[in-house]
Design a protein around this motif. Structure first.
Motif, PDB file in Angstrom:
ATOM      1  N   GLY A  59       0.827  -1.208   0.000  1.00 22.84           N
ATOM      2  CA  GLY A  59       0.000   0.000   0.000  1.00 22.84           C
ATOM      3  C   GLY A  59       0.859   1.255   0.000  1.00 22.84           C
ATOM      4  N   LEU A  60       1.938   1.216   0.774  1.00 20.48           N
ATOM      5  CA  LEU A  60       2.853   2.362   0.831  1.00 20.48           C
ATOM      6  C   LEU A  60       3.493   2.620  -0.535  1.00 20.48           C
ATOM      7  N   GLN A  61       3.828   1.511  -1.238  1.00 20.43           N
ATOM      8  CA  GLN A  61       4.443   1.678  -2.576  1.00 20.43           C
ATOM      9  C   GLN A  61       3.478   2.414  -3.512  1.00 20.43           C
ATOM     10  N   ILE A  62       2.187   2.048  -3.453  1.00 18.12           N
ATOM     11  CA  ILE A  62       1.197   2.699  -4.330  1.00 18.12           C
ATOM     12  C   ILE A  62       1.042   4.169  -3.940  1.00 18.12           C
ATOM     13  N   LEU A  63       0.962   4.450  -2.626  1.00 16.28           N
ATOM     14  CA  LEU A  63       0.831   5.842  -2.171  1.00 16.28           C
ATOM     15  C   LEU A  63       2.022   6.673  -2.629  1.00 16.28           C
ATOM     16  N   GLU A  64       3.208   6.105  -2.510  1.00 12.33           N
ATOM     17  CA  GLU A  64       4.405   6.863  -2.905  1.00 12.33           C
ATOM     18  C   GLU A  64       4.457   7.061  -4.413  1.00 12.33           C
ATOM     19  N   ARG A  65       4.025   6.048  -5.176  1.00 15.19           N
ATOM     20  CA  ARG A  65       4.001   6.175  -6.644  1.00 15.19           C
ATOM     21  C   ARG A  65       3.041   7.288  -7.059  1.00 15.19           C
ATOM     22  N   GLU A  66       1.839   7.256  -6.502  1.00 13.42           N
ATOM     23  CA  GLU A  66       0.841   8.251  -6.906  1.00 13.42           C
ATOM     24  C   GLU A  66       1.219   9.654  -6.415  1.00 13.42           C
ATOM     25  N   HIS A  67       1.914   9.712  -5.248  1.00 11.80           N
ATOM     26  CA  HIS A  67       2.351  11.007  -4.741  1.00 11.80           C
ATOM     27  C   HIS A  67       3.419  11.607  -5.662  1.00 11.80           C
ATOM     28  N   SER A  68       4.315  10.760  -6.169  1.00 12.83           N
ATOM     29  CA  SER A  68       5.343  11.231  -7.111  1.00 12.83           C
ATOM     30  C   SER A  68       4.698  11.748  -8.377  1.00 12.83           C
ATOM     31  N   VAL A  69       3.693  11.013  -8.861  1.00 14.00           N
ATOM     32  CA  VAL A  69       2.973  11.426 -10.068  1.00 14.00           C
ATOM     33  C   VAL A  69       2.319  12.786  -9.825  1.00 14.00           C
ATOM     34  N   GLU A 112      -4.295   7.081  -9.351  1.00 10.21           N
ATOM     35  CA  GLU A 112      -4.916   5.794  -9.722  1.00 10.21           C
ATOM     36  C   GLU A 112      -4.917   4.882  -8.508  1.00 10.21           C
ATOM     37  N   MET A 113      -6.005   4.899  -7.766  1.00 11.24           N
ATOM     38  CA  MET A 113      -6.080   4.133  -6.525  1.00 11.24           C
ATOM     39  C   MET A 113      -7.044   2.955  -6.653  1.00 11.24           C
ATOM     40  N   GLU A 114      -7.761   2.888  -7.738  1.00 11.27           N
ATOM     41  CA  GLU A 114      -8.795   1.864  -7.858  1.00 11.27           C
ATOM     42  C   GLU A 114      -8.208   0.459  -7.865  1.00 11.27           C
ATOM     43  N   GLY A 115      -8.877  -0.430  -7.145  1.00  8.93           N
ATOM     44  CA  GLY A 115      -8.406  -1.817  -7.088  1.00  8.93           C
ATOM     45  C   GLY A 115      -7.390  -2.056  -5.993  1.00  8.93           C
ATOM     46  N   TYR A 116      -6.864  -0.974  -5.407  1.00  2.59           N
ATOM     47  CA  TYR A 116      -5.845  -1.112  -4.366  1.00  2.59           C
ATOM     48  C   TYR A 116      -6.426  -0.922  -2.970  1.00  2.59           C
ATOM     49  N   ASP A 117      -7.754  -0.848  -2.852  1.00  3.90           N
ATOM     50  CA  ASP A 117      -8.388  -0.514  -1.569  1.00  3.90           C
ATOM     51  C   ASP A 117      -7.822  -1.292  -0.385  1.00  3.90           C
ATOM     52  N   TYR A 118      -7.703  -2.618  -0.573  1.00 10.42           N
ATOM     53  CA  TYR A 118      -7.299  -3.445   0.561  1.00 10.42           C
ATOM     54  C   TYR A 118      -5.917  -3.043   1.098  1.00 10.42           C
ATOM     55  N   ILE A 119      -4.962  -2.917   0.179  1.00  7.49           N
ATOM     56  CA  ILE A 119      -3.601  -2.620   0.658  1.00  7.49           C
ATOM     57  C   ILE A 119      -3.466  -1.162   1.101  1.00  7.49           C
ATOM     58  N   LEU A 120      -4.259  -0.254   0.526  1.00  4.63           N
ATOM     59  CA  LEU A 120      -4.231   1.146   0.992  1.00  4.63           C
ATOM     60  C   LEU A 120      -4.763   1.231   2.411  1.00  4.63           C
ATOM     61  N   GLU A 121      -5.822   0.459   2.694  1.00  3.71           N
ATOM     62  CA  GLU A 121      -6.371   0.453   4.043  1.00  3.71           C
ATOM     63  C   GLU A 121      -5.396  -0.190   5.027  1.00  3.71           C
ATOM     64  N   ARG A 122      -4.700  -1.222   4.578  1.00  4.07           N
ATOM     65  CA  ARG A 122      -3.708  -1.858   5.445  1.00  4.07           C
ATOM     66  C   ARG A 122      -2.624  -0.855   5.849  1.00  4.07           C
ATOM     67  N   GLN A 123      -2.264   0.059   4.929  1.00  5.02           N
ATOM     68  CA  GLN A 123      -1.243   1.062   5.222  1.00  5.02           C
ATOM     69  C   GLN A 123      -1.808   2.244   6.001  1.00  5.02           C
ATOM     70  N   SER A 131      -4.376 -11.601  -2.197  1.00  2.00           N
ATOM     71  CA  SER A 131      -4.162 -11.623  -3.650  1.00  2.00           C
ATOM     72  C   SER A 131      -3.805 -10.236  -4.184  1.00  2.00           C
ATOM     73  N   VAL A 132      -4.332  -9.168  -3.565  1.00  2.00           N
ATOM     74  CA  VAL A 132      -3.989  -7.806  -4.028  1.00  2.00           C
ATOM     75  C   VAL A 132      -2.525  -7.493  -3.712  1.00  2.00           C
ATOM     76  N   THR A 133      -2.038  -7.978  -2.571  1.00  2.00           N
ATOM     77  CA  THR A 133      -0.621  -7.800  -2.231  1.00  2.00           C
ATOM     78  C   THR A 133       0.257  -8.453  -3.291  1.00  2.00           C
ATOM     79  N   ILE A 134      -0.122  -9.672  -3.669  1.00  2.00           N
ATOM     80  CA  ILE A 134       0.679 -10.418  -4.644  1.00  2.00           C
ATOM     81  C   ILE A 134       0.608  -9.769  -6.035  1.00  2.00           C
ATOM     82  N   SER A 135      -0.611  -9.398  -6.462  1.00  4.58           N
ATOM     83  CA  SER A 135      -0.736  -8.838  -7.823  1.00  4.58           C
ATOM     84  C   SER A 135      -0.060  -7.468  -7.909  1.00  4.58           C
ATOM     85  N   THR A 136      -0.116  -6.680  -6.802  1.00  5.11           N
ATOM     86  CA  THR A 136       0.543  -5.372  -6.831  1.00  5.11           C
ATOM     87  C   THR A 136       2.064  -5.542  -6.855  1.00  5.11           C
TER      88      THR A 136
END
Lengths: 350, 350
Positions: free
Chosen positions: B182-192, B202-213, B269-274
């Motif tokens: 989740g942190l990786q996605i937040l940092e990627r989108e923050h850089s963008v 682009e946060m769609e589909g990442y809900d589970y791992i964003l909430e975990r973070q 599965s979201v952790t693995i696919s991300t």
């Protein structure tokens, strides 16, 4: 001294977070029977027996509560513990454990943290409290210390802020205003130093007030003294923000007013002479200076005989029915409304 | 949003230190019977009855533990409480009270602190803990949160880190690695966003791992589950720094080694696919990512039947006589030495 300019000092990153905590806490001994698990697990465990647990926390921030230009790190560690133990003493409890968290920038070497912890160790030893936990982290800027203190008390012996009754006597321990005057001398000499680093600071003769500022003590002795006198205060608070501010807290929470006699407020001769030297009103230092860490409490007028002439205590006023609070000015019967101009971390930034 | 750019926001100095504490804590309710005195006196008072008191503290610093560029203040308040309750849960205790200290620069308006405290209030409500004290101060730089959590436990039920025995089973709750991804996605989108503020994240589909973070939960439910299963773990720790680091703590303090089976480590599965999407090894996220706040514990092999197929638990390895710690790589019997590359506040600065 503080920043890592020398090749001989150890960068914090070299030890890492766990190594650092271990390094800093390894020499602390456990002496309280109530401490069952200390530093090194997810949490500490305390066995309070049949006592109640009293707990308080204070945060000290660089540039707000202390200036590293003239506060030695060892004194900082000592004082950070003392201000928390003072809160425990103000509840009429025996302090038993502390937890210490430190946020520190990487500009500090390990040796700087060792200095802070040597002051913490000195306070733990002096007050017989155990260091049982805490946290250490880096920060992007200044040094922040957060200390939580724990004490044990009988529930029917705890002294709250809300029990003062009309006609109760207002009593303070020790003397007031010294810590504030000590701060004025430190700031004066620091300004002189900044203007000319070759000038020797003039600290002679100010020992008492410098120690009041740099190395205050918590009045953990008072609980026993009051017990021996068979006195249970009807309300109690410690003098951290200034006498006026503390009186207003007792007034607000107890629903009574206070008359305070300015000429009764105890002050040391060095506090008074330094105030004269700096053209300051010594009474204002006592009223609004703060950081004296004495105890302020109310007792029933029936206890008057037990406390009069006791060297630890001075009766400085009494509670009134009316919620208004007045200072009775020295040498007159003039009633001056008492207002809090005590220390506030959000207003009095250095 | 965070800084005081609007004329409609309230500067902190307007309320002052006492006004601010009162303002921020006035809506907190006391629900625990053990809370006898709460915010507003020199210290809080807890009546633990015949229980032991478990206590832990954690400090979170801006720019080290959180980035206000993408962490909402309300989530920050919530998470700061949760990480402390997780430590109490790791001792097999029931969390009951917290103390919250905040150092904040004057660039934050009162409304920013209200946001933090609304997250703290949400956590207090969710976990049924009382806010009983704390401190608020200005700081010359970033935001620093220091939270102390208190819990109650029967002494013979507390779970330390030092009780694991050879052949004990190593068990973890929930799944791992999500908070890190989740942190990786937040940092990627923050850089963008920093590169082009008009881009939609682009946060769609990442809900589970964003909430975990952003909004992790403490496994305070596990104590009861284990009690119902009649299991008392021989050792327990929470997964805050990463699975590898926590296993090494249990190993170090219990004097045993561990074999960890990589293919058994539970991952969503979201952790693995991300991880696949970002070309990262998902097992490394679980081993070294940290911040999952699941519980890791050891149980006697005799308890195997009680726990197998339980939806809350996964057996991921076992303790060994030899103090060496190994990862058994997926799909092979290859033993890879387990090393801690967990999160360290002094090494992994943003």
């Amino acid at each position: 001294m503080l920043e890592d300019k020398s090749q001989n000092l150890t960068p914090i990153a070299k030890l890492g977070e766990f190594g650092l905590i271990k390094h800093l806490t390894q020499h602390f001994q456990i002496i309280q029977d109530s401490t069952k698990i200390s530093v090194g697990d997810d949490a500490a465990v305390i066995d309070p027996g049949n006592k109640k647990v009293v707990i308080s926390t204070d945060m000290l921030a660089e540039g707000v509560h202390f200036n590293l230009g003239y506060v030695p790190l060892k004194h900082l560690g000592y004082k950070a513990v003392v201000v928390n133990l003072s809160d425990i003493a103000a509840m009429n409890a025996v302090p038993t454990q502390i937890l210490v968290s430190v946020a520190v920038s990487n500009r500090f070497p390990v040796e700087a943290l060792e200095e802070i912890y040597s002051g913490i160790a000195l306070a733990c030893d002096r007050y017989k409290v155990d260091l049982i936990g805490g946290d250490t982290t880096s920060s992007n800027a200044g040094l922040v210390l957060s200390i939580t203190a724990i004490g044990l008390a009988d529930e029917d012996k705890t002294t709250k802020r809300n029990g003062a009754k009309p006609n109760d006597l207002l009593v303070v321990t020790g003397d007031l205003g010294g810590a504030y005057m000590g701060l004025q001398i430190l700031e004066r000499e620091h300004s002189v130093y900044l203007a000319n680093p070759n000038m020797q600071p003039e600290m002679e003769g100010y020992d008492y007030i410098l120690e009041r500022q740099l190395k205050p003590e918590a009045r953990t002795d008072i609980r026993k003294t009051l017990e021996e006198l068979d006195i249970l205060p009807s309300s109690m608070i410690d003098v951290s923000d200034g006498l006026a501010s503390e009186i207003l807290h007792l007034s607000d929470q107890s629903g009574v007013g206070f008359h305070l006699y300015e000429e009764k407020v105890p002050m040391d001769s060095v506090t008074i002479s330094t105030a004269d030297e700096l053209n300051l009103n010594p009474a204002m230092a006592a009223l609004n200076g703060g950081e004296d860490y004495e105890l302020l409490f109310t007792i029933s007028p029936n206890d008057f005989d037990k406390i009069r002439n006791h060297p630890d205590f001075t009766i400085i006023g009494h509670a009134t029915e009316n919620k208004d609070n007045f200072l009775i000015a020295r040498g007159s019967n003039q009633l001056i409304p008492l207002t809090a101009q005590g220390w506030d971390a959000f207003l009095n930034k250095e």
